[in-house]
Design a protein around this motif. Structure first.
Motif, short mmCIF file in Angstrom:
data_model
loop_
_atom_site.label_atom_id
_atom_site.label_comp_id
_atom_site.label_asym_id
_atom_site.label_seq_id
_atom_site.Cartn_x
_atom_site.Cartn_y
_atom_site.Cartn_z
N PRO A 148 0.83 -1.20 0.00
CA PRO A 148 0.00 0.00 0.00
C PRO A 148 0.87 1.26 0.00
O PRO A 148 2.02 1.24 0.44
N LEU A 149 0.30 2.32 -0.47
CA LEU A 149 0.99 3.61 -0.52
C LEU A 149 0.18 4.60 0.31
O LEU A 149 -1.03 4.73 0.13
N HIS A 150 0.84 5.26 1.24
CA HIS A 150 0.18 6.22 2.11
C HIS A 150 0.88 7.57 1.96
O HIS A 150 2.11 7.64 1.96
N ILE A 151 0.08 8.61 1.84
CA ILE A 151 0.61 9.96 1.67
C ILE A 151 0.17 10.81 2.84
O ILE A 151 -1.03 10.96 3.09
N GLY A 152 1.13 11.32 3.57
CA GLY A 152 0.83 12.21 4.69
C GLY A 152 0.93 13.65 4.23
O GLY A 152 1.93 14.04 3.62
N THR A 153 -0.12 14.42 4.46
CA THR A 153 -0.11 15.83 4.07
C THR A 153 -0.31 16.72 5.29
O THR A 153 -1.03 16.36 6.22
N VAL A 154 0.36 17.86 5.25
CA VAL A 154 0.25 18.84 6.32
C VAL A 154 0.13 20.21 5.67
O VAL A 154 0.87 20.52 4.72
N ASP A 211 7.20 23.91 15.94
CA ASP A 211 6.94 24.57 17.23
C ASP A 211 8.21 25.09 17.88
O ASP A 211 8.19 26.11 18.56
N GLY A 212 9.33 24.41 17.67
CA GLY A 212 10.57 24.80 18.33
C GLY A 212 11.50 25.66 17.51
O GLY A 212 12.64 25.89 17.90
N GLN A 213 11.06 26.19 16.38
CA GLN A 213 11.95 26.90 15.47
C GLN A 213 11.99 28.41 15.62
O GLN A 213 12.84 29.07 15.04
N GLY A 214 11.11 29.01 16.36
CA GLY A 214 11.12 30.46 16.51
C GLY A 214 10.92 31.19 15.20
O GLY A 214 11.67 32.10 14.84
N ILE A 215 9.92 30.79 14.46
CA ILE A 215 9.63 31.38 13.14
C ILE A 215 9.05 32.78 13.31
O ILE A 215 8.32 33.05 14.26
N ASP A 216 9.37 33.66 12.36
CA ASP A 216 8.89 35.04 12.39
C ASP A 216 7.42 35.14 12.01
O ASP A 216 7.05 35.85 11.08
N GLY A 217 6.60 34.40 12.68
CA GLY A 217 5.17 34.41 12.42
C GLY A 217 4.50 33.47 13.40
O GLY A 217 5.12 32.60 14.00
N GLU A 218 3.20 33.66 13.55
CA GLU A 218 2.42 32.85 14.48
C GLU A 218 1.73 31.72 13.71
O GLU A 218 1.03 31.96 12.72
N LEU A 219 1.95 30.50 14.15
CA LEU A 219 1.26 29.35 13.57
C LEU A 219 -0.18 29.39 14.06
O LEU A 219 -0.45 29.24 15.25
N ILE A 220 -1.12 29.63 13.14
CA ILE A 220 -2.51 29.83 13.55
C ILE A 220 -3.40 28.63 13.27
O ILE A 220 -4.48 28.50 13.85
N ASP A 221 -2.98 27.74 12.36
CA ASP A 221 -3.79 26.56 12.08
C ASP A 221 -2.91 25.49 11.45
O ASP A 221 -1.93 25.79 10.78
N VAL A 222 -3.31 24.25 11.67
CA VAL A 222 -2.62 23.10 11.10
C VAL A 222 -3.68 22.13 10.60
O VAL A 222 -4.64 21.84 11.32
N GLN A 223 -3.52 21.63 9.38
CA GLN A 223 -4.40 20.60 8.85
C GLN A 223 -3.53 19.41 8.45
O GLN A 223 -2.57 19.59 7.70
N THR A 224 -3.85 18.23 8.95
CA THR A 224 -3.12 17.03 8.58
C THR A 224 -4.09 16.02 8.02
O THR A 224 -5.26 15.98 8.40
N GLU A 225 -3.59 15.20 7.12
CA GLU A 225 -4.42 14.17 6.53
C GLU A 225 -3.52 13.04 6.03
O GLU A 225 -2.42 13.29 5.53
N ILE A 226 -3.98 11.81 6.16
CA ILE A 226 -3.28 10.65 5.62
C ILE A 226 -4.15 10.09 4.51
O ILE A 226 -5.31 9.72 4.75
N LEU A 227 -3.62 10.04 3.31
CA LEU A 227 -4.35 9.52 2.16
C LEU A 227 -3.83 8.14 1.81
O LEU A 227 -2.63 7.87 1.89
N ASN A 228 -4.73 7.26 1.43
CA ASN A 228 -4.34 5.90 1.01
C ASN A 228 -4.49 5.79 -0.49
O ASN A 228 -5.54 6.12 -1.04
N ALA A 229 -3.43 5.33 -1.13
CA ALA A 229 -3.49 5.20 -2.60
C ALA A 229 -3.25 3.77 -3.02
O ALA A 229 -2.71 2.98 -2.33
#
Length: 108
Positions: free
Chosen positions: A12-18, A90-108
């Protein structure tokens, strides 16, 4: 010549998206947004060997959306990689605020 595997024998092939949504409140130029975007994309590509790109909100100077994709033959491995990516961000100190995260695992 190597025999071709039957479809039922193929792993099986699985694709993780963020999708990462950042608010760049102190940014007022395309150049500033590009600097933040390049920094995030380069770090993620090198650290995780993942496909990474700016995927949306190209016309909005204070919004950055980064898409990440990984491929595996195991759902648990895809989840592990996506979790590591989120922990890394989360630990990188990026010059911006992380306001949302969407994750999904797709099966192909």
């Amino acid at each position: 010549m190597r025999p071709v595997a039957k479809y039922s024998e193929v792993d099986p092939l699985h694709i993780g998206t963020v999708r990462l949504f950042f608010h760049l409140k102190d940014n007022h130029s395309l150049k500033g947004k590009r600097q933040v975007s390049r920094s995030i994309i380069t770090r993620l590509r090198h650290k995780f060997n993942a496909s990474v790109a700016e995927v949306d909100a190209a016309d909005q100077l204070q919004v950055l959306v980064v898409g990440i994709a990984t491929v595996s033959n195991s759902v648990s491995h895809c989840r592990e990689i996506t979790d590591k990516i989120l922990g890394y961000i989360d630990g990188q100190g990026i010059d911006g605020e992380l306001i949302d995260v969407q994750t999904e695992i797709l099966n192909a």
